[in-house]
Design a protein around this motif. Structure first.
Motif, PDB file in Angstrom:
ATOM      1  N   ASP A  29      42.678  42.220  33.338  1.00  0.00           N
ATOM      2  CA  ASP A  29      42.286  43.281  34.268  1.00  0.00           C
ATOM      3  C   ASP A  29      41.211  44.179  33.655  1.00  0.00           C
ATOM      4  O   ASP A  29      40.283  44.603  34.347  1.00  0.00           O
ATOM      5  CB  ASP A  29      43.515  44.098  34.662  1.00  0.00           C
ATOM      6  N   ARG A  30      41.322  44.472  32.354  1.00  0.00           N
ATOM      7  CA  ARG A  30      40.300  45.285  31.692  1.00  0.00           C
ATOM      8  C   ARG A  30      38.961  44.543  31.644  1.00  0.00           C
ATOM      9  O   ARG A  30      37.902  45.135  31.849  1.00  0.00           O
ATOM     10  CB  ARG A  30      40.733  45.637  30.263  1.00  0.00           C
ATOM     11  N   ILE A  31      38.996  43.241  31.368  1.00  0.00           N
ATOM     12  CA  ILE A  31      37.758  42.457  31.360  1.00  0.00           C
ATOM     13  C   ILE A  31      37.122  42.470  32.747  1.00  0.00           C
ATOM     14  O   ILE A  31      35.905  42.658  32.902  1.00  0.00           O
ATOM     15  CB  ILE A  31      38.046  41.011  30.897  1.00  0.00           C
ATOM     16  N   ARG A  32      37.956  42.287  33.766  1.00  0.00           N
ATOM     17  CA  ARG A  32      37.458  42.311  35.144  1.00  0.00           C
ATOM     18  C   ARG A  32      36.794  43.646  35.462  1.00  0.00           C
ATOM     19  O   ARG A  32      35.706  43.693  36.060  1.00  0.00           O
ATOM     20  CB  ARG A  32      38.616  42.046  36.106  1.00  0.00           C
ATOM     21  N   ALA A  33      37.436  44.755  35.058  1.00  0.00           N
ATOM     22  CA  ALA A  33      36.878  46.080  35.321  1.00  0.00           C
ATOM     23  C   ALA A  33      35.580  46.296  34.534  1.00  0.00           C
ATOM     24  O   ALA A  33      34.622  46.892  35.048  1.00  0.00           O
ATOM     25  CB  ALA A  33      37.898  47.153  34.958  1.00  0.00           C
ATOM     26  N   HIS A  34      35.554  45.823  33.293  1.00  0.00           N
ATOM     27  CA  HIS A  34      34.354  45.969  32.465  1.00  0.00           C
ATOM     28  C   HIS A  34      33.176  45.214  33.079  1.00  0.00           C
ATOM     29  O   HIS A  34      32.022  45.663  32.958  1.00  0.00           O
ATOM     30  CB  HIS A  34      34.637  45.443  31.055  1.00  0.00           C
ATOM     31  N   HIS A  35      33.460  44.114  33.736  1.00  0.00           N
ATOM     32  CA  HIS A  35      32.407  43.285  34.319  1.00  0.00           C
ATOM     33  C   HIS A  35      32.328  43.470  35.831  1.00  0.00           C
ATOM     34  O   HIS A  35      31.990  42.529  36.556  1.00  0.00           O
ATOM     35  CB  HIS A  35      32.641  41.821  33.968  1.00  0.00           C
ATOM     36  N   GLU A 106      27.691  32.949  24.726  1.00  0.00           N
ATOM     37  CA  GLU A 106      28.549  33.945  24.081  1.00  0.00           C
ATOM     38  C   GLU A 106      30.006  33.542  24.247  1.00  0.00           C
ATOM     39  O   GLU A 106      30.482  33.397  25.380  1.00  0.00           O
ATOM     40  CB  GLU A 106      28.335  35.345  24.673  1.00  0.00           C
ATOM     41  N   CYS A 107      30.703  33.411  23.125  1.00  0.00           N
ATOM     42  CA  CYS A 107      32.116  33.034  23.144  1.00  0.00           C
ATOM     43  C   CYS A 107      32.922  34.106  22.425  1.00  0.00           C
ATOM     44  O   CYS A 107      32.699  34.367  21.237  1.00  0.00           O
ATOM     45  CB  CYS A 107      32.315  31.690  22.454  1.00  0.00           C
ATOM     46  N   VAL A 108      33.839  34.714  23.144  1.00  0.00           N
ATOM     47  CA  VAL A 108      34.707  35.753  22.588  1.00  0.00           C
ATOM     48  C   VAL A 108      36.078  35.133  22.349  1.00  0.00           C
ATOM     49  O   VAL A 108      36.662  34.525  23.261  1.00  0.00           O
ATOM     50  CB  VAL A 108      34.841  36.943  23.569  1.00  0.00           C
ATOM     51  N   GLY A 109      36.598  35.282  21.117  1.00  0.00           N
ATOM     52  CA  GLY A 109      37.863  34.653  20.813  1.00  0.00           C
ATOM     53  C   GLY A 109      38.661  35.372  19.754  1.00  0.00           C
ATOM     54  O   GLY A 109      38.248  36.429  19.246  1.00  0.00           O
ATOM     55  N   ASN A 110      39.777  34.780  19.389  1.00  0.00           N
ATOM     56  CA  ASN A 110      40.756  35.414  18.506  1.00  0.00           C
ATOM     57  C   ASN A 110      40.482  35.189  17.022  1.00  0.00           C
ATOM     58  O   ASN A 110      40.985  35.920  16.189  1.00  0.00           O
ATOM     59  CB  ASN A 110      42.160  34.887  18.847  1.00  0.00           C
ATOM     60  N   HIS A 111      39.678  34.186  16.693  1.00  0.00           N
ATOM     61  CA  HIS A 111      39.522  33.787  15.295  1.00  0.00           C
ATOM     62  C   HIS A 111      38.096  34.018  14.800  1.00  0.00           C
ATOM     63  O   HIS A 111      37.130  33.737  15.526  1.00  0.00           O
ATOM     64  CB  HIS A 111      39.888  32.306  15.126  1.00  0.00           C
ATOM     65  N   PRO A 112      37.943  34.493  13.568  1.00  0.00           N
ATOM     66  CA  PRO A 112      36.604  34.723  13.005  1.00  0.00           C
ATOM     67  C   PRO A 112      35.980  33.421  12.502  1.00  0.00           C
ATOM     68  O   PRO A 112      35.780  33.217  11.305  1.00  0.00           O
ATOM     69  CB  PRO A 112      36.883  35.704  11.861  1.00  0.00           C
ATOM     70  N   CYS A 113      35.713  32.519  13.438  1.00  0.00           N
ATOM     71  CA  CYS A 113      35.147  31.236  13.062  1.00  0.00           C
ATOM     72  C   CYS A 113      34.410  30.644  14.266  1.00  0.00           C
ATOM     73  O   CYS A 113      34.559  31.106  15.396  1.00  0.00           O
ATOM     74  CB  CYS A 113      36.245  30.280  12.579  1.00  0.00           C
ATOM     75  N   TRP A 114      33.587  29.630  14.001  1.00  0.00           N
ATOM     76  CA  TRP A 114      32.891  28.909  15.054  1.00  0.00           C
ATOM     77  C   TRP A 114      33.892  28.269  16.008  1.00  0.00           C
ATOM     78  O   TRP A 114      34.956  27.818  15.550  1.00  0.00           O
ATOM     79  CB  TRP A 114      32.021  27.831  14.395  1.00  0.00           C
ATOM     80  N   PRO A 115      33.639  28.285  17.317  1.00  0.00           N
ATOM     81  CA  PRO A 115      32.392  28.616  18.009  1.00  0.00           C
ATOM     82  C   PRO A 115      32.304  30.063  18.502  1.00  0.00           C
ATOM     83  O   PRO A 115      31.416  30.384  19.290  1.00  0.00           O
ATOM     84  CB  PRO A 115      32.438  27.661  19.201  1.00  0.00           C
ATOM     85  N   HIS A 119      34.405  38.342  17.882  1.00  0.00           N
ATOM     86  CA  HIS A 119      35.808  38.172  17.496  1.00  0.00           C
ATOM     87  C   HIS A 119      36.217  39.319  16.579  1.00  0.00           C
ATOM     88  O   HIS A 119      35.362  40.006  16.003  1.00  0.00           O
ATOM     89  CB  HIS A 119      35.993  36.843  16.759  1.00  0.00           C
ATOM     90  N   PRO A 120      37.530  39.563  16.416  1.00  0.00           N
ATOM     91  CA  PRO A 120      37.974  40.532  15.412  1.00  0.00           C
ATOM     92  C   PRO A 120      37.519  40.092  14.019  1.00  0.00           C
ATOM     93  O   PRO A 120      37.355  38.892  13.748  1.00  0.00           O
ATOM     94  CB  PRO A 120      39.500  40.505  15.536  1.00  0.00           C
ATOM     95  N   LEU A 138      39.348  42.633  22.721  1.00  0.00           N
ATOM     96  CA  LEU A 138      38.568  43.489  23.619  1.00  0.00           C
ATOM     97  C   LEU A 138      37.653  44.412  22.828  1.00  0.00           C
ATOM     98  O   LEU A 138      36.463  44.569  23.152  1.00  0.00           O
ATOM     99  CB  LEU A 138      39.495  44.323  24.500  1.00  0.00           C
ATOM    100  N   HIS A 139      38.185  45.039  21.791  1.00  0.00           N
ATOM    101  CA  HIS A 139      37.392  45.976  20.981  1.00  0.00           C
ATOM    102  C   HIS A 139      36.172  45.277  20.381  1.00  0.00           C
ATOM    103  O   HIS A 139      35.073  45.850  20.350  1.00  0.00           O
ATOM    104  CB  HIS A 139      38.272  46.563  19.877  1.00  0.00           C
ATOM    105  N   SER A 140      36.370  44.051  19.916  1.00  0.00           N
ATOM    106  CA  SER A 140      35.247  43.326  19.312  1.00  0.00           C
ATOM    107  C   SER A 140      34.134  43.080  20.324  1.00  0.00           C
ATOM    108  O   SER A 140      32.967  42.938  19.950  1.00  0.00           O
ATOM    109  CB  SER A 140      35.736  42.002  18.717  1.00  0.00           C
ATOM    110  N   ALA A 141      34.500  43.034  21.630  1.00  0.00           N
ATOM    111  CA  ALA A 141      33.516  42.811  22.680  1.00  0.00           C
ATOM    112  C   ALA A 141      33.015  44.111  23.304  1.00  0.00           C
ATOM    113  O   ALA A 141      32.287  44.080  24.305  1.00  0.00           O
ATOM    114  CB  ALA A 141      34.124  41.930  23.772  1.00  0.00           C
ATOM    115  N   GLY A 142      33.405  45.261  22.726  1.00  0.00           N
ATOM    116  CA  GLY A 142      32.954  46.549  23.230  1.00  0.00           C
ATOM    117  C   GLY A 142      33.644  46.995  24.497  1.00  0.00           C
ATOM    118  O   GLY A 142      33.079  47.761  25.285  1.00  0.00           O
TER     119      GLY A 142
END
Length: 329
Positions: A29-35, A106-115, A119-120, A138-142
């Protein structure tokens, strides 16, 4: 950094399981509101499509979760859609492969690795509640953090179906409790064994019981309802369960998907945790209603101490808890 275009095409991936998907609803829901103003689509698996049916400003697409053919079809669809950003809230090996082969810049995810390009900073260790980690994504994506409140919107016609069901069975508001006595078929150890005794004790106080669950709960609920209560197996969607609970005094559940759905109602949802750790996945906003023999702050995902088993929590202990909380006399 890649700059999103005006009217960007946004994809959110959340394939399951039930409890994890419900926990992710305030994040989605937060992503939806942000976009707002962008085109936002959720990719999920068929069993969870209904969770998103009544969301405003959100499209839903489903693909089977398992199998090479399903994976290839999913990747091909993602490539054709030309999304500008994907939020991979699943972040499994499978969905990492989806993102890697999707062509999405742009790929937003849970792990600090490719792809993942967003990410956090730290790796996910699983040492705290998954909702906290999702907010870190979410924080990592602003994006501002989500509040720990499940979001399960419901169309008016479906809400009215719940009210009609209650009226037809003579169940008045605040005069019944909801119980989910089952759990995943893979985890029978999550089932507290004394629900029937509890329901009988509540009936003596003129408090009825509504037994909820899906197909796998039907036989258990049928047997429980023979003694007391009303069998509501397979009567409601996930979102309707939250609406049903708004009419109840409280709910009693095992560590299960319905536990998370009921938490969206605002009523107390008491949940039993035996050999699973509530610090990792308790229902949102319901920490104070966990019932367990575990000491505070215990670490680990799967616990083995026999003292923590649910059979060690007897019915009188639960009734005492309900009296203390002014749920019963």
């Amino acid at each position: 950094m890649f700059t999103l275009p005006v009217m960007a095409r946004i994809l959110i991936i959340k394939l399951g399981a039930l409890g994890d998907t419900i926990l992710a609803t305030p994040i989605i829901d937060r992503i939806r509101a942000h976009h707002a103003g962008d085109a936002v689509t959720v990719l999920t698996s068929p069993p969870f499509e209904s969770i998103f049916c009544d969301w405003p400003g959100l499209d839903t697409v489903t693909f089977a979760r398992k199998g090479l053919r399903a994976a290839l079809a999913t990747i091909a669809w993602m490539r054709r859609q030309r999304f500008d950003r994907v939020y991979d809230l699943q972040s499994s090996d499978r969905t990492r492969a989806y993102c890697a082969l999707s062509g999405i810049p742009e790929c937003v995810g849970n792990h600090p690795c490719w792809p993942y390009t967003i990410h956090p900073a730290d790796a996910w260790s699983g040492g705290y509640h998954i909702f906290e980690r999702l907010n870190q994504i979410l924080h990592s994506a602003g994006i501002a953090p989500a509040k720990p409140v499940v979001y399960l919107p419901l169309a008016e016609v479906k809400r009215q179906e719940v009210c009609d069901w209650l009226r037809q069975r003579g169940l008045a508001d605040d005069q019944f409790a909801i119980m989910h006595a089952g759990a995943s078929e893979k985890h029978p150890h999550k089932c507290w064994p004394y629900y029937q005794q509890l329901a009988a004790a509540l009936q003596e106080q003129a408090l009825n019981t509504v037994w909820i669950g899906g197909r796998e709960d039907s036989e258990r609920n049928r047997m429980l309802a023979k003694t007391c209560g009303v069998d509501a197996s397979q009567c409601f969607s996930v979102n309707q369960l939250a609406e049903l609970a708004r009419h109840a005094r409280f709910a009693m559940t095992n560590d299960s998907g319905p536990m998370h759905a009921l938490s969206g109602s605002g009523i107390p949802v008491y949940a039993f945790f035996g050999l699973t750790n509530p610090m990792r996945n308790h229902a949102l906003g319901q920490e104070e209603h966990v019932i367990t023999r575990q000491p505070p702050g215990i670490k680990g995902k799967r616990l083995t101490n026999p003292d923590y088993r649910l059979a060690n929590i007897d019915c009188e202990e639960v009734l005492s808890r309900l009296r203390r909380d002014n749920m019963i006399e």
